[in-house]
Design an enzyme around this catalytic site. Structure first.
Site, PDB file in Angstrom:
ATOM      1  N   ARG A 293       0.852  -1.183   0.000  1.00 45.22           N
ATOM      2  CA  ARG A 293       0.000   0.000   0.000  1.00 45.22           C
ATOM      3  C   ARG A 293       0.891   1.237   0.000  1.00 45.22           C
ATOM      4  O   ARG A 293       1.426   1.636   1.028  1.00 45.22           O
ATOM      5  CB  ARG A 293      -0.891  -0.026   1.254  1.00 45.22           C
ATOM      6  N   HIS A 297      -3.729   4.315   4.544  1.00 45.18           N
ATOM      7  CA  HIS A 297      -4.842   3.362   4.643  1.00 45.18           C
ATOM      8  C   HIS A 297      -6.121   4.013   4.121  1.00 45.18           C
ATOM      9  O   HIS A 297      -6.832   3.452   3.303  1.00 45.18           O
ATOM     10  CB  HIS A 297      -5.021   2.919   6.092  1.00 45.18           C
ATOM     11  N   TYR A 306       4.243   5.379  11.243  1.00 49.21           N
ATOM     12  CA  TYR A 306       4.544   3.982  11.573  1.00 49.21           C
ATOM     13  C   TYR A 306       5.364   3.243  10.527  1.00 49.21           C
ATOM     14  O   TYR A 306       5.664   2.070  10.703  1.00 49.21           O
ATOM     15  CB  TYR A 306       3.248   3.209  11.859  1.00 49.21           C
TER      16      TYR A 306
END
Length: 401
Positions: A293, A297, A306
């Site tokens: 990805r 998100h 993160y």
């Protein structure tokens, strides 16, 4: 044909196990060797097109793309480019306040276009909320995908018109819907198949485990297509599973296969194989498309909190669109005229999407209370009246009540 790998990737952890109150390590040399071997072993990965665009052979899956033409390859490239352009436009619209939220597919175009083009018209698709490329392959107008994210409808298209179910927000529940639908197909005697899309995060849901169980027991003609983009929002895959996701299928009694999710040809071939198994009465298959990805998100997420830039850069080098372009150019299957034409078409799509979103009419404020119950309900009537009173509390444009 065997597609399950015996190699399992072990999560990073200490080789020693503490036992008793003294905390003494009781790890044998044999255990250490086994752990080292597990870490070095890589799961089998089906790949037909390298990141450099080189075509590689695969004895098991080549036959499923043996008849692909230069025109077909250009079509796959066009699908991916236009899907990415639509996705980028939707992200921009959300940033401009035109959409409430958007879930980008950036980086996952090959997994979606490859698998989507493997489907027959009579197959049925159960998506999550990120399958914009699959929707494109099924003929759903991309502007129809945006109504729900703008808050003006609950879906925007007729599922039966394209055999493409409405987007599913509840994580993993569509796998049960797909399994039930597939079980119904066998009762009807049809030879079509069902495909359910979900992500690596959804693979931890109980609904997915139940879907695996029922589909295996009832030999349902369903393909479970997991796009492992390696991040369930901010949770990495290694914190969700001790084995590669495709190996989970073995415990349920059906095959699993891991495919290079950034290789559109491999996704096309593997999905064709899995669908043919389903139609032939051989039951379910789990396909794990190992991809990445590249964006957030959703537009409410900040992936820089993160994950590292180096990780993203490493995967950008494996970009699915760039990979196929390199192959097209090396094989002289496309010239600059083709790419220029596609760029013009891409910009036209972006303009159409912008105009369509801004022209969407606002919904009736009271529509939310309709169709909750077939025969109405006293509580819903009470809530409708409360909402009406709330609306009436605002002054209208003329300053009246």
């Amino acid at each position: 044909m065997t597609v399950e790998s015996t190699a399992a990737r072990t999560p990073r952890r200490s080789a020693g196990n503490k036992a008793g109150t003294t905390g003494t390590k009781r790890t044998t040399s044999t255990t250490k060797k086994a752990a080292g071997a597990a870490k070095s072993a890589e799961p089998a990965l089906v790949q037909l097109l390298t990141p450099e665009g080189k075509r590689v052979k695969n004895a098991e899956f080549d036959k499923y793309v043996a008849d692909i033409t230069a025109e077909d390859l250009r079509g796959l490239y066009r699908d991916m480019v236009l899907t990415r352009r639509f996705d980028a436009e939707a992200t921009a619209l959300q940033r401009q306040g035109e959409l409430g939220l958007w879930a980008s597919l950036l980086g996952q175009e090959a997994a979606q276009i490859g698998s989507g083009r493997a489907l027959r018209d009579d197959d049925y698709v159960f998506p999550t909320y990120r399958e914009h490329g699959v929707a494109w392959c099924r003929g759903v107008d991309p502007t129809n995908l945006l109504g729900m994210f703008r808050g003006v409808n609950n879906g925007g298209w007729d599922p039966n018109g394209n055999n493409f179910h409405l987007y599913t927000i509840v994580i993993g529940s569509q796998t049960l819907h797909a399994t039930g639908y597939a079980m119904g197909i066998t009762k009807d005697g049809a030879d079509s198949a069902v495909i359910a899309y979900f992500g690596d995060g959804a693979s931890s849901q109980g609904d997915v485990a139940e879907a695996f169980t029922f589909s295996a027991v009832y030999n349902a003609p369903v393909v479970f297509f997991c796009q492992n983009n390696q991040w369930a929002i901010s949770e990495p895959t290694e914190k969700q599973s001790r084995v590669p996701l495709y190996q989970r299928a073995q415990g349920y009694g059906f095959p699993g296969v891991r495919v290079d999710g950034n290789d559109v040809l491999a996704n096309l071939a593997v999905t064709k194989w899995a669908l043919e198994r389903a139609r032939a009465g051989e039951g379910p298959t789990l396909v794990e498309a190992f991809t990445y990805r590249m964006g957030a998100h959703t537009t409410s997420d900040d992936p820089t909190r993160y994950r590292t830039d180096d990780e993203r850069l490493a995967w950008e080098a494996k970009d699915p669109i760039l990979r196929l372009r390199r192959h097209l150019e090396a094989a002289n299957h496309a010239d600059e005229g083709f790419f220029a034409e596609l760029e013009t078409e891409s910009e036209a799509l972006g303009k159409r999407v912008r105009e369509a979103v801004r022209a969407m009419p606002d919904p009736d404020h009271f529509a939310i209370f309709e169709n909750v119950y077939a025969d109405g309900h006293a509580l819903v009537d009470e809530e409708r009246a409360q909402f009406a009173a709330y609306q009436d509390s605002f002054a209208d444009e003329d300053g009246g009540k």
